[in-house]
Enzyme design. Structure first.
Site, PDB file in Angstrom:
ATOM      1  N   HIS A 244       0.614  -0.897   0.040  1.00 46.99           N
ATOM      2  CA  HIS A 244      -0.109  -0.139  -0.118  1.00 46.99           C
ATOM      3  C   HIS A 244       0.827   1.020  -0.016  1.00 46.99           C
ATOM      4  O   HIS A 244       0.612   2.618  -0.288  1.00 46.99           O
ATOM      5  CB  HIS A 244      -0.897  -0.253   0.408  1.00 46.99           C
ATOM      6  CG  HIS A 244      -2.027  -0.805   0.698  1.00 46.99           C
ATOM      7  ND1 HIS A 244      -2.104  -2.442   1.366  1.00 46.99           N
ATOM      8  CD2 HIS A 244      -3.461  -0.942   0.585  1.00 46.99           C
ATOM      9  CE1 HIS A 244      -3.284  -2.841   1.258  1.00 46.99           C
ATOM     10  NE2 HIS A 244      -3.542  -1.738   0.261  1.00 46.99           N
TER      11      HIS A 244
ATOM     12  N   ARG B  87     -10.799   3.849  -0.074  1.00 47.89           N
ATOM     13  CA  ARG B  87     -10.311   2.911   1.008  1.00 47.89           C
ATOM     14  C   ARG B  87     -10.246   3.509   2.471  1.00 47.89           C
ATOM     15  O   ARG B  87      -9.478   3.991   2.890  1.00 47.89           O
ATOM     16  CB  ARG B  87      -8.673   2.217   0.516  1.00 47.89           C
ATOM     17  CG  ARG B  87      -8.772   1.474  -1.063  1.00 47.89           C
ATOM     18  CD  ARG B  87      -6.779   1.299  -0.671  1.00 47.89           C
ATOM     19  NE  ARG B  87      -6.780   0.189  -1.726  1.00 47.89           N
ATOM     20  CZ  ARG B  87      -5.834   0.714  -3.127  1.00 47.89           C
ATOM     21  NH1 ARG B  87      -5.846   1.446  -3.403  1.00 47.89           N
ATOM     22  NH2 ARG B  87      -5.859  -0.379  -3.614  1.00 47.89           N
TER      23      ARG B  87
ATOM     24  N   ARG C  74     -15.473   1.121   0.740  1.00 53.48           N
ATOM     25  CA  ARG C  74     -15.021  -0.448   0.471  1.00 53.48           C
ATOM     26  C   ARG C  74     -15.023   0.215   2.409  1.00 53.48           C
ATOM     27  O   ARG C  74     -14.056   0.837   2.902  1.00 53.48           O
ATOM     28  CB  ARG C  74     -13.348  -0.579   0.485  1.00 53.48           C
ATOM     29  CG  ARG C  74     -13.452  -2.325   1.090  1.00 53.48           C
ATOM     30  CD  ARG C  74     -11.789  -2.718   0.191  1.00 53.48           C
ATOM     31  NE  ARG C  74     -11.352  -2.177   0.522  1.00 53.48           N
ATOM     32  CZ  ARG C  74      -9.595  -1.950   0.235  1.00 53.48           C
ATOM     33  NH1 ARG C  74      -9.636  -3.535  -0.541  1.00 53.48           N
ATOM     34  NH2 ARG C  74      -8.881  -1.399   0.659  1.00 53.48           N
TER      35      ARG C  74
ATOM     36  N   GLU D 117     -10.848 -10.950  -4.343  1.00 53.78           N
ATOM     37  CA  GLU D 117      -9.424 -11.043  -3.614  1.00 53.78           C
ATOM     38  C   GLU D 117      -8.190 -12.236  -3.118  1.00 53.78           C
ATOM     39  O   GLU D 117      -7.644 -12.331  -2.821  1.00 53.78           O
ATOM     40  CB  GLU D 117      -8.936  -9.742  -3.624  1.00 53.78           C
ATOM     41  CG  GLU D 117      -9.919  -9.619  -1.744  1.00 53.78           C
ATOM     42  CD  GLU D 117      -9.732  -7.770  -1.529  1.00 53.78           C
ATOM     43  OE1 GLU D 117      -8.444  -7.740  -1.487  1.00 53.78           O
ATOM     44  OE2 GLU D 117     -10.235  -7.653  -0.345  1.00 53.78           O
TER      45      GLU D 117
ATOM     46  N   ASN E 137      -4.543  -7.504  -6.838  1.00 50.79           N
ATOM     47  CA  ASN E 137      -3.132  -7.159  -6.313  1.00 50.79           C
ATOM     48  C   ASN E 137      -3.203  -8.314  -5.236  1.00 50.79           C
ATOM     49  O   ASN E 137      -1.852  -9.317  -4.584  1.00 50.79           O
ATOM     50  CB  ASN E 137      -3.510  -5.425  -4.624  1.00 50.79           C
ATOM     51  CG  ASN E 137      -3.405  -4.572  -5.724  1.00 50.79           C
ATOM     52  OD1 ASN E 137      -3.484  -4.838  -7.154  1.00 50.79           O
ATOM     53  ND2 ASN E 137      -3.798  -3.927  -5.169  1.00 50.79           N
ATOM     54  N   ASP E 138      -3.926  -8.187  -3.910  1.00 54.78           N
ATOM     55  CA  ASP E 138      -4.152  -9.424  -3.085  1.00 54.78           C
ATOM     56  C   ASP E 138      -4.558 -11.148  -3.739  1.00 54.78           C
ATOM     57  O   ASP E 138      -4.149 -11.379  -3.066  1.00 54.78           O
ATOM     58  CB  ASP E 138      -5.575  -9.552  -1.878  1.00 54.78           C
ATOM     59  CG  ASP E 138      -4.932  -8.186  -0.995  1.00 54.78           C
ATOM     60  OD1 ASP E 138      -3.134  -8.870  -0.567  1.00 54.78           O
ATOM     61  OD2 ASP E 138      -5.636  -7.548  -0.590  1.00 54.78           O
TER      62      ASP E 138
ATOM     63  N   ARG F  33       3.065  -9.630  -1.348  1.00 52.77           N
ATOM     64  CA  ARG F  33       3.064  -8.187  -2.190  1.00 52.77           C
ATOM     65  C   ARG F  33       4.145  -6.895  -1.465  1.00 52.77           C
ATOM     66  O   ARG F  33       4.556  -6.472  -2.347  1.00 52.77           O
ATOM     67  CB  ARG F  33       1.706  -7.582  -2.696  1.00 52.77           C
ATOM     68  CG  ARG F  33       1.212  -7.332  -1.271  1.00 52.77           C
ATOM     69  CD  ARG F  33      -0.899  -7.204  -1.449  1.00 52.77           C
ATOM     70  NE  ARG F  33      -0.861  -5.459  -1.355  1.00 52.77           N
ATOM     71  CZ  ARG F  33      -2.037  -4.742  -1.765  1.00 52.77           C
ATOM     72  NH1 ARG F  33      -3.216  -6.439  -1.699  1.00 52.77           N
ATOM     73  NH2 ARG F  33      -2.399  -3.871  -1.759  1.00 52.77           N
TER      74      ARG F  33
ATOM     75  N   CYS G 152     -10.397  -3.075  -9.744  1.00 49.12           N
ATOM     76  CA  CYS G 152      -9.859  -2.071  -9.193  1.00 49.12           C
ATOM     77  C   CYS G 152      -8.674  -2.692  -8.485  1.00 49.12           C
ATOM     78  O   CYS G 152      -7.856  -1.684  -7.932  1.00 49.12           O
ATOM     79  CB  CYS G 152     -10.932  -1.570  -7.574  1.00 49.12           C
ATOM     80  SG  CYS G 152     -11.085  -3.265  -6.159  1.00 49.12           S
TER      81      CYS G 152
HETATM   82  C1  PEP Z   1      -6.742  -5.311  -4.352  1.00 53.25           C
HETATM   83  O1  PEP Z   1      -6.254  -6.619  -3.372  1.00 53.25           O
HETATM   84  O2  PEP Z   1      -6.260  -5.592  -5.326  1.00 53.25           O
HETATM   85  C2  PEP Z   1      -7.428  -4.579  -3.622  1.00 53.25           C
HETATM   86  C3  PEP Z   1      -7.914  -3.263  -4.623  1.00 53.25           C
HETATM   87  O3  PEP Z   1      -7.224  -3.835  -2.865  1.00 53.25           O
HETATM   88  P1  PEP Z   1      -6.069  -3.188  -1.340  1.00 53.25           P
HETATM   89  O4  PEP Z   1      -4.761  -3.311  -2.508  1.00 53.25           O
HETATM   90  O5  PEP Z   1      -7.156  -2.640  -0.261  1.00 53.25           O
HETATM   91  O6  PEP Z   1      -5.484  -4.675  -0.435  1.00 53.25           O
HETATM   92 MG    MG Z   2      -6.878  -6.180  -1.598  1.00 54.32          MG
END
Ligand code: PEP
Ligand code: MG
Length: 585
Positions: free
Chosen positions: A199, A306, A342, A444, A467-468, A478, A515
């Site tokens: 993040h 977020r 979210r 995710e 991402n997750d 990550r 997203c």
């Molecule tokens: C993701 O996991 O792709 C996501 C958008 O949420 P975050 O990056 O906040 O974990």
């Molecule tokens: Mg995520």
């Protein structure tokens, strides 16, 4: 590492752009405890200062206790027990007496006295080799940390008042630290450790700050005031460049700015493909100061707000009213455009100090008590958030998005809470969204993607968090730079999960968007659209580039190419087929 024309280091570029400016080196460790001797005449004042920190600690614990009483079941008991134990330690215990003695007898400053006393108690406990005492020593450390935070005038890193144009240099920046960076003052940053997809990187891209992480030999080679170049595109960092090298980067920076300006004309044109397919382009937002840039870049709404950033860098949890004021302001500024809020996604690398103990304590934080699991365990967190979101929904168009959903019962529970909170607010005559906002879920977790058909029965929309999803599918952290080269959303397994989710959404007739960071990378646009995605949400700086790609794209052709790509079993081959297609544009 090379020394020609300045010291050149190679790291991971996590946010594009070039920053050039004087370095501000952040001392490592969230709390650097100062140690010094104090004069005899300062003892009384130092003990007063310590007592003030103790009193503040007791007040903070009282606020947390009040909150704990509104929790349900065993969670309330557990937390209450812990908070009582912590408050007792602040009432004339050995800890308090020991610190007073050290200040008085050893003439130590209060911070050093706290830190040394805590160290001694913890050592004494661990010498006794007893598991109960081992647990208690954790409590002593926590109380010590609280006192240190209270004693040190600036509890959070002094990143808020830097001179304009500064390049921040640090061992590591947490997302909470990064949220304090003001793009009007900070030109960019570079850290010695960190991963590309955590993040911190996401925030850097959202704030438009060029950034490089994992620049290994950084510290020790740079001091505050040194001139530093950060190239977030290539991952290059140059310390004290000579005039020739700096000139090269200045020209490159000028070109990048020009390219960005050239895309500005796209701001008000729709994202429509050559064959007239409309794609929705929305912004991911963490902080309220990202709203204007989002609108400026032509985002049609917010696809991911977020909310966890509302909980960072503070001592106490924001209550319903505070969250409402913040969210209503966001919704109003978006003036009728959709705002997807979210619920709290705390945990892993986003660890709000305000939430105290429950977050981040598990053996594996990425798989522990986080996100929706945390909200459901501490029900008042969820109720306050949902109430704030429902009330903010009276000011515009709002959707609710739930993070880290793994089972259908989680969605059902949240829906029940939403309905109950809505009834309570209506009974009290409070204005809320009408009709109630839709409830969507993040896909995710690989298991959620595979269960997408059944989850679709309880969800109004899906938002794919690549991402997750990539992290959990490939078992690649990550945020870990040692395995960053293996982190790849183009891995066929990840693509199949996206395909599966998209098909399940289509079967159920619900919306689906992406997203994760993949959505903001124009090299990925063709495959996402080819898989059937019609809405993308991204750091707003990516909107113009993705829009340009869509306007050059023939969706029918993208679908055909994607079918061929999905037959590949190797991420490298997927990438090169995609590159070939992108090169035709
Ligand atoms: C993701 O996991 O792709 C996501 C958008 O949420 P975050 O990056 O906040 O974990
Ligand atoms: Mg995520």
């Amino acid at each position: 590492m090379s020394r020609r024309g300045g010291l050149e280091l190679a790291g991971l570029g996590i946010a594009p752009g070039i920053a050039i400016g004087p370095a501000y080196v952040v001392e490592s460790g969230a709390l650097e405890v100062p140690v010094h001797e104090i004069g005899k005449d300062q003892v009384a004042a130092e003990i007063d200062r310590f007592h003030e920190a103790v009193a503040r600690g007791r007040d903070q614990l009282a606020v947390l206790s009040q909150k704990a009483r509104t929790l349900h079941g065993s969670a309330a008991e557990e937390l209450e027990y812990l908070l009582v134990a912590h408050s007792r330690m602040l009432e004339g215990s050995r800890l308090v007496r020991g610190v007073e003695e050290r200040v008085r007898d050893q003439r130590l400053n209060a911070e050093a006295a706290v830190s040394q006393e805590v160290g001694d108690i913890v050592r004494a406990f661990s010498d006794m080799n007893d598991s109960y005492l081992a647990e208690r020593s954790k409590d002593v450390r926590d109380v010590g940390k609280r006192l240190l935070h209270n004693l040190m005038a600036a509890p959070y890193r002094a990143l808020t008042d830097l001179a304009p144009g500064t390049v921040v240099v640090a061992d590591e920046l947490t997302p909470a630290d990064t949220a304090l960076l003001d793009p009007r003052r900070v030109a960019g940053f570079v850290t010695a450790s960190g991963g590309a997809q955590d993040h911190t990187g996401i925030l850097a891209r959202s704030l438009g700050l060029p950034a490089v992480v994992a620049a290994g030999e950084l510290l020790g080679n740079v001091t505050s005031g040194d001139r530093v170049i950060v190239d977030g595109g290539t991952g290059t960092v140059v310390i004290n460049p000579d005039a020739g090298v700096e000139g090269v980067y200045e020209r490159r920076r000028g070109e990048l700015r020009l390219q960005a300006r050239k895309l500005r004309h796209l701001r008000d044109v729709p994202a429509v493909s050559r064959d007239q397919v409309r794609i929705g382009l929305l912004a991911n937002v963490e902080l309220a100061n990202e709203i204007d840039p989002a609108l400026d870049h032509g985002a049609e709404g917010i696809g991911l707000f977020r909310t966890e950033y509302l909980f960072l860098n503070r001592d106490t949890i924001p209550d319903e009213d505070e969250q409402y004021v913040h969210l209503a302001n966001v919704v109003e500024r978006m003036a009728g455009r959709i705002v997807t809020i979210r619920t709290l996604d705390a945990g892993n690398d986003k660890l709000p100090y305000s939430l105290g103990e429950p977050v981040g304590a598990g053996a594996n934080p990425a798989m522990g008590l986080r996100a929706i699991r945390l909200s459901l365990k501490f029900g008042n967190l969820l109720e306050d958030q949902l109430a704030a979101i429902l009330r903010a929904g009276a000011h515009g168009r709002v959707r609710i998005l739930l993070p880290m959903i793994s089972t259908i019962s989680e969605v059902r529970q949240v829906r029940k809470v939403r309905d109950r909170v809505a009834e309570r607010l209506v009974r009290a005559g409070v204005a809320i969204a009408d009709p109630l906002p839709p409830v969507g879920i993040m896909i995710e977790i690989p298991g959620a993607a595979l269960a997408a058909d059944s989850l679709a029965g309880e969800s109004d929309f899906f938002s794919i968090g690549t991402n997750d999803l990539t992290m959990y599918t490939l078992a690649i952290d990550r945020g870990d730079d040692q395995v960053a080269h293996l982190y790849n959303p183009l891995h066929p397994a990840v693509l199949r999960l996206i395909q599966f989710t998209t098909a399940a959404a289509a079967r159920a007739g619900i919306g689906v968007n992406v997203c994760g960071e993949m959505a903001g990378d124009e090299r990925m646009t063709a495959i996402l659209v080819g898989l059937g995605i019609r809405e993308l949400s991204m750091a707003s700086s990516g909107v113009p580039r993705v829009k340009q790609r869509i306007r050059n794209l023939d969706i029918t052709e993208a679908v055909r190419r994607t079918e061929a790509i999905m037959e590949q079993n190797d991420a490298g081959m997927v990438a090169s087929l995609l590159d070939d297609f992108n090169a035709l544009a």
